[in-house]
Design a protein around this motif. Structure first.
Motif: not given
Length: 387
Positions: A250, A255, A258, A313
């Motif tokens: 990440c 990100q 999510r 991701v």
């Protein structure tokens, strides 16, 4: 497609082992003709580095000597030395990794060679550079990883310092050599002159510290080790799943949101003030990471990877080397090439990762046997008795 970028460039390769051969192999990939000079009866040290091997031939040697021509010459033999000088007079580039001053007595130092070939680009690769208090010392990847700080930042937080699984300082120094040589060739187009390139494994390794170096230089902090986690980005590490391991990366706050909201169905984690921004997550990794680990452990790796990919991701599977070479990424991109070989029929090599839209990268040829091209190359210099 046009000719390879370095077509017409000749490289005299006086290097052995890894850093220099990696450099000259890339130049060969780009179209240069590389004359690999080796000691008769012995050759490059890596010819004896095994196992693994193919019928007694080192696979280590195969890794860094494709598409070259091997010329066996004894520098202590006056006839061979004279031939080598003639080759140096015709070369565009010379790459060497001898000890400091070792080539001077043979007249193979830059100043001597520039008298007859002023456009020669002369690249020296050493452990600590050609000047400085340790200029006379040899360079070995393992000790350079230790002394450069790379080892200090690699390994588990409570474990011992670790080296990388390949000789990374040699490989990166070889890559730096390619960059420097290409720049020197470009400069020669303007000036008509060659120059001496002085590369060291140590400096290449220190430069690899990258953000770790600037962090220390500007704050005075010693970074320590984080294992498979990241010092300044969270979550950016391995997580065990129900049947394997996921590498999660990440790289920004979007990100992470999510991950929490779309993948885990946990918007509360994304909204938690302790984890809202990356800096918050770094400061509170001790509470965040166990919770993420608990979630990852509930499903198998492939399910997580499909879900993470669908939600944007970044993540990957921790693969074995065998899994890498059966992967669709390697197969579809043609990263492995099988090339003809007199002794083995064929050998499988990793192709150059460089790809161009308008010029070729050379189709690799098998790494040469010791002295395989001696007569071919020396016949172009002058008539010569057979060894």
């Amino acid at each position: 497609m046009g000719a390879a970028p370095l077509t017409g460039i000749t490289v005299l390769d006086l290097s052995r082992v890894l850093a220099g051969p990696i450099c000259t192999q890339t130049l060969a990939d780009l179209g240069a003709e590389v004359w690999k000079i080796e000691q008769p009866g012995k050759g490059d040290d890596t010819r004896g580095w095994m196992p693994p091997d193919i019928d007694g031939e080192s696979t280590y040697y195969l890794a860094c000597n494709r598409s070259k021509k091997s010329v066996a010459l004894d520098l202590k033999n006056p006839e061979d030395l004279a031939a080598l000088h003639e080759l140096a007079g015709r070369a565009d580039v010379l790459v060497e990794n001898f000890r400091l001053g070792a080539l001077n007595s043979y007249g193979l130092n830059p100043d001597s060679l520039w008298e007859t070939n002023p456009g020669l680009i002369y690249c020296s690769i050493s452990g600590y550079g050609r000047t400085g208090p340790r200029a006379r010392e040899g360079g070995y990847d393992f000790t350079i990883q230790a002394e450069s700080g790379l080892m200090a930042i690699t390994g588990g937080p409570d474990g011992c310092p670790m080296k990388l699984g390949v000789a990374i300082t040699d490989i990166v120094t070889g890559m730096n050599g390619v960059q420097a040589i290409l720049a020197a060739l470009f400069a020669r187009e303007r000036t008509g002159r060659g120059q001496h390139i002085d590369l060291s494994l140590f400096e290449s390794a220190v430069a690899l510290l990258a953000n770790v170096a600037t962090g220390h230089l500007n704050t005075g902090r010693d970074p320590g080790r984080f294992g498979n986690a990241h010092a300044t980005v969270v979550p950016y590490q391995l997580f065990d799943t129900a049947d394997g391991t996921v590498a999660l990366a990440c790289g920004n706050d979007g990100q992470f949101r999510r991950l929490c909201e779309d993948v885990f169905g946990r918007p509360d984690l994304a909204a938690d003030p302790r984890y809202l921004l990356n800096r918050d997550r770094v400061d509170n990794r001790e509470t965040l990471i166990p919770e993420l680990q608990r979630l990852f452990a509930t499903r198998p790796t492939n399910e997580w990877l499909a879900e993470l990919d669908a939600k944007g991701v970044p993540a990957g599977k921790v693969r074995s080397v065998a899994e890498v070479f059966t992967s669709p990424e390697v197969q579809i991109r043609g990263l492995v090439q099988e090339v003809p070989d007199e002794r083995h029929g064929t050998v499988r090599l990793v192709r150059s990762p460089l790809r161009f839209s308008d010029t070729e990268v050379m189709t690799p040829t098998a790494p040469p046997r010791l002295g395989e091209h001696t007569e071919e190359i020396l016949a172009t210099v002058r008539p010569r008795k057979s060894h």
